[in-house]
Design a protein around this motif. Sequence first.
Motif, mmCIF file in Angstrom:
data_model
loop_
_atom_site.group_PDB
_atom_site.id
_atom_site.type_symbol
_atom_site.label_atom_id
_atom_site.label_comp_id
_atom_site.label_asym_id
_atom_site.label_seq_id
_atom_site.Cartn_x
_atom_site.Cartn_y
_atom_site.Cartn_z
ATOM 1 N N LEU A 149 44.309 34.047 46.185
ATOM 2 C CA LEU A 149 44.648 33.234 47.359
ATOM 3 C C LEU A 149 46.154 33.002 47.449
ATOM 4 O O LEU A 149 46.727 33.023 48.542
ATOM 5 C CB LEU A 149 43.907 31.900 47.313
ATOM 6 N N GLY A 150 46.805 32.786 46.326
ATOM 7 C CA GLY A 150 48.255 32.600 46.321
ATOM 8 C C GLY A 150 48.990 33.836 46.813
ATOM 9 O O GLY A 150 49.937 33.748 47.606
ATOM 10 N N GLY B 225 38.149 30.823 38.325
ATOM 11 C CA GLY B 225 39.019 29.914 39.037
ATOM 12 C C GLY B 225 40.456 30.410 39.075
ATOM 13 O O GLY B 225 41.109 30.378 40.109
ATOM 14 N N LYS B 226 40.954 30.894 37.939
ATOM 15 C CA LYS B 226 42.334 31.367 37.887
ATOM 16 C C LYS B 226 42.507 32.621 38.729
ATOM 17 O O LYS B 226 43.495 32.781 39.425
ATOM 18 C CB LYS B 226 42.728 31.660 36.441
ATOM 19 N N GLU B 227 41.523 33.509 38.663
ATOM 20 C CA GLU B 227 41.613 34.762 39.406
ATOM 21 C C GLU B 227 41.586 34.503 40.908
ATOM 22 O O GLU B 227 42.396 35.054 41.653
ATOM 23 C CB GLU B 227 40.453 35.678 39.030
ATOM 24 N N SER B 228 40.686 33.654 41.370
ATOM 25 C CA SER B 228 40.605 33.383 42.806
ATOM 26 C C SER B 228 41.843 32.636 43.286
ATOM 27 O O SER B 228 42.317 32.867 44.393
ATOM 28 C CB SER B 228 39.330 32.607 43.142
ATOM 29 N N SER B 229 42.388 31.741 42.465
ATOM 30 C CA SER B 229 43.617 31.041 42.839
ATOM 31 C C SER B 229 44.778 32.019 42.957
ATOM 32 O O SER B 229 45.601 31.909 43.878
ATOM 33 C CB SER B 229 43.953 29.968 41.804
ATOM 34 N N ALA B 230 44.842 32.967 42.051
ATOM 35 C CA ALA B 230 45.920 33.959 42.092
ATOM 36 C C ALA B 230 45.804 34.822 43.344
ATOM 37 O O ALA B 230 46.799 35.088 44.027
ATOM 38 C CB ALA B 230 45.871 34.832 40.842
#
Length: 111
Positions: free
Chosen positions: A9-10, A2-7
């Motif tokens: 996408l950001g 979750g953190k990796e994909s959010s980063a």
Amino acid sequence: MGKESSAVLGILAGTAIGATLGILFAPDKGSNTRQRIADEALAVKDKVAEEADHLREKVADTVSGNKEATLDQQIEAVVSNMSHKTDDVITSLEKKLSELKSKNKKYQKAK
């Protein structure tokens, strides 16, 4: 994950916004600006698709690895359980054999 994909996408969103703002504020004809925005949008779309594929593959590998580990653990548990049951059956058969030998000796003495 979750953190990796959010980063990711950001970062991609920031890149797209920055590129769009840079193009909009650059002194150029409207048609050129629109074309550059369209080109940048396509480039970002391709980058997002590439990152999505990368994340999908990573998730699939993780899931596959977890399935294999779980399957290996289940197989090991079944084998261990069967080994214990086999020992129990062998012990039971040895007792039964001993009882049968005793009965056979009694029958042989009786004759």
